[in-house]
Design a protein around this motif. Structure first.
Motif, PDB file in Angstrom:
ATOM      1  N   ALA A 143     -17.282 -42.680  38.217  1.00 50.93           N
ATOM      2  CA  ALA A 143     -16.664 -43.783  37.741  1.00 50.93           C
ATOM      3  C   ALA A 143     -17.862 -45.121  37.370  1.00 50.93           C
ATOM      4  CB  ALA A 143     -15.655 -44.509  38.592  1.00 50.93           C
ATOM      5  N   ILE A 144     -18.998 -44.911  38.168  1.00 54.24           N
ATOM      6  CA  ILE A 144     -19.982 -45.836  38.109  1.00 54.24           C
ATOM      7  C   ILE A 144     -20.773 -45.666  36.852  1.00 54.24           C
ATOM      8  CG2 ILE A 144     -22.263 -46.324  38.727  1.00 54.24           C
ATOM      9  CD1 ILE A 144     -21.482 -45.611  41.592  1.00 54.24           C
ATOM     10  N   ARG A 145     -20.628 -44.629  36.153  1.00 54.97           N
ATOM     11  CA  ARG A 145     -21.483 -44.490  34.836  1.00 54.97           C
ATOM     12  C   ARG A 145     -20.620 -44.601  33.689  1.00 54.97           C
ATOM     13  NH1 ARG A 145     -24.112 -41.868  38.762  1.00 54.97           N
ATOM     14  NH2 ARG A 145     -26.311 -41.318  38.492  1.00 54.97           N
ATOM     15  N   HIS A 146     -19.155 -44.685  33.917  1.00 55.68           N
ATOM     16  CA  HIS A 146     -18.277 -45.027  33.022  1.00 55.68           C
ATOM     17  C   HIS A 146     -17.256 -46.013  33.189  1.00 55.68           C
ATOM     18  CE1 HIS A 146     -19.366 -40.560  32.788  1.00 55.68           C
ATOM     19  NE2 HIS A 146     -19.119 -40.725  31.589  1.00 55.68           N
ATOM     20  N   ARG A 338     -13.748 -42.716  23.053  1.00 58.24           N
ATOM     21  CA  ARG A 338     -15.173 -42.653  23.063  1.00 58.24           C
ATOM     22  C   ARG A 338     -15.996 -44.002  23.215  1.00 58.24           C
ATOM     23  NH1 ARG A 338     -16.172 -38.287  18.207  1.00 58.24           N
ATOM     24  NH2 ARG A 338     -14.438 -36.693  18.993  1.00 58.24           N
ATOM     25  N   ILE A 339     -15.606 -45.153  22.707  1.00 53.61           N
ATOM     26  CA  ILE A 339     -16.272 -46.221  22.930  1.00 53.61           C
ATOM     27  C   ILE A 339     -15.933 -47.114  24.291  1.00 53.61           C
ATOM     28  CG2 ILE A 339     -16.879 -48.503  21.959  1.00 53.61           C
ATOM     29  CD1 ILE A 339     -16.299 -47.210  19.151  1.00 53.61           C
ATOM     30  N   PHE A 340     -14.740 -47.342  24.307  1.00 50.89           N
ATOM     31  CA  PHE A 340     -14.345 -48.329  25.282  1.00 50.89           C
ATOM     32  C   PHE A 340     -14.704 -47.546  26.745  1.00 50.89           C
ATOM     33  CE2 PHE A 340     -11.013 -49.768  28.508  1.00 50.89           C
ATOM     34  CZ  PHE A 340     -11.374 -51.084  28.394  1.00 50.89           C
ATOM     35  N   PHE A 341     -14.270 -46.060  26.870  1.00 48.73           N
ATOM     36  CA  PHE A 341     -14.337 -45.526  28.296  1.00 48.73           C
ATOM     37  C   PHE A 341     -15.938 -44.831  28.366  1.00 48.73           C
ATOM     38  CE2 PHE A 341      -9.815 -45.447  27.647  1.00 48.73           C
ATOM     39  CZ  PHE A 341      -9.565 -46.086  28.518  1.00 48.73           C
ATOM     40  N   ARG A 342     -16.516 -44.877  27.210  1.00 49.32           N
ATOM     41  CA  ARG A 342     -18.133 -44.382  27.165  1.00 49.32           C
ATOM     42  C   ARG A 342     -18.015 -42.817  27.466  1.00 49.32           C
ATOM     43  NH1 ARG A 342     -21.297 -49.191  30.245  1.00 49.32           N
ATOM     44  NH2 ARG A 342     -20.579 -50.885  29.227  1.00 49.32           N
ATOM     45  N   VAL A 343     -17.098 -41.907  27.032  1.00 51.19           N
ATOM     46  CA  VAL A 343     -17.013 -40.713  27.448  1.00 51.19           C
ATOM     47  C   VAL A 343     -16.422 -39.779  26.312  1.00 51.19           C
ATOM     48  CG1 VAL A 343     -14.606 -40.997  28.217  1.00 51.19           C
ATOM     49  CG2 VAL A 343     -15.923 -39.058  28.868  1.00 51.19           C
ATOM     50  N   HIS A 344     -17.129 -38.728  26.181  1.00 49.70           N
ATOM     51  CA  HIS A 344     -16.799 -37.607  25.283  1.00 49.70           C
ATOM     52  C   HIS A 344     -15.712 -37.081  25.593  1.00 49.70           C
ATOM     53  CE1 HIS A 344     -17.282 -34.821  21.938  1.00 49.70           C
ATOM     54  NE2 HIS A 344     -17.122 -33.997  22.702  1.00 49.70           N
TER      55      HIS A 344
END
Length: 352
Positions: A143-146, A338-344
């Motif tokens: 969560a800290i990284r996303h 992909r952009i808002f949650f910064r996750v693939h």
């Protein structure tokens, strides 16, 4: 003369005394009557054949009694069997003692078995609590990284895919992560012990290649023994779960049981539901109801095992459940994930 009658009747006289007594008996009828009385008292009967009495028997008997060699006869003792004699001589206990000992052991067993069973349950619950606590730390790192969001599960994905996304980030070694997702008091752990197999969190690549029943099996077991709070619906869109450090909102919990219509868990014999909350605490609840807020872990406010319309009414889904399957929610465009949650975001292949 009369004192010689007993010796005469017993045949203990020498030849001279015998001849003298015979002559006296022939001359004296009274003496003959006394001889008959002596014979009756001694049980002597001339008409019956008898074994000759050894000479000197009376003298030897008297001498033996005086010296102590001849004692009063003892009452006969009952004979013991060979088994009883062997047991007595070799230190073995008797059948009665064995029965008593077995009774004592059974009593002790009946007293100790519940304590041993309770101790084992407590140890398994402690291991499960440790698993959830370490998984909670891994979820916090994610969560800290996303941007404060837990692993994303899109409406058309199964809830357990969050475990595969944790695996891809390698916050924990894969082998250690596999162990953390197995509650030692769960049907999964029992099956592993029975089949002598190990649990493995599937990778995203394995999920993309799996088809048919094999894919269904992977989806059902992706998050092991635990269920995941996959998010909620706001308006017409599904939103993934985010971190609020709330002590009453669950993140992970013992997986709900389909057989109980999602109202209980099969872990820990259905007696408790071990739950990880957003503040990092792990509590063993006596039921699926969260105390203090009257919130059920496995169903929403409408009593359905589906997503709710509020992040506070978090619903823990089993690994194979899809958030959007029974809820009219629209997933956001892929670029938003992909952009808002910064996750693939893994998109399962739809090709045959």
């Amino acid at each position: 003369m009369r004192e010689d009658l007993i010796a005469y009747a017993l045949g203990e006289l020498n030849d001279d005394d015998h001849a003298r007594v015979v002559a006296a008996l022939a001359a004296d009828p009274e003496l003959r009557e006394e001889l008959e009385q002596v014979r009756e008292c001694l049980g002597c009967d001339d008409s019956q054949p008898k074994n000759p009495i050894p000479r000197g028997l009376a003298a030897r008997t008297t001498a033996g009694i005086c010296s102590g060699e001849i004692t009063e006869p003892q009452e006969p003792q009952p004979q013991r069997s060979a088994v009883a004699s062997f047991a007595a001589n070799s230190g073995f206990i008797s059948p009665m003692d064995m029965t008593v000992a077995i009774g004592i052991l059974l009593t002790l067993g009946s007293l100790l078995t519940p304590a041993i069973y309770s101790s084992r349950n407590e140890a398994q619950l402690a291991m499960c609590t440790n698993n959830l606590r370490q998984l909670g730390q891994t979820m916090d790192q994610y969560a800290i990284r996303h941007a404060g969001f837990y692993p994303v599960v899109r409406p058309d994905e199964h809830a357990g895919i969050f475990a595969s996304r944790l695996r891809e980030r390698e916050y924990v070694a894969p082998a250690s992560l596999d162990q953390l997702f197995v509650c030692p008091s769960s049907p999964l752990a029992e099956q592993m012990a029975r089949d002598n197999t190990e649990y493995h969190v599937p990778t995203l690549a394995e999920l993309s290649l799996a088809k048919g029943p094999w894919l269904t099996q992977l989806q059902r077991n992706s998050s092991g023994s635990y269920g995941y709070q996959a998010g909620y619906v706001k308006g017409n869109h599904y939103l993934p779960a985010s971190r609020h450090d709330h002590s009453m909102v669950p993140v992970l919990a013992d997986a709900p049981s389909v057989e109980s219509n999602y109202y209980a868990s099969d872990n820990h014999g259905g007696k408790v539901v071990n739950t990880l909350f957003q503040d990092g605490s792990v509590r063993a609840l006596s039921s699926a109801m969260v105390p203090g807020v009257n919130d059920h872990l496995f169903v929403n406010r409408d009593g359905q095992p589906q997503l709710s319309t509020s992040w506070r009414d978090a619903v823990v889904l089993p690994s194979g459940a899809m958030p959007g399957l029974n809820f009219p929610a629209q997933q956001m465009p892929d670029p938003v994930y992909r952009i808002f949650f910064r996750v693939h975001v893994f998109v399962p292949s739809t090709s045959p």
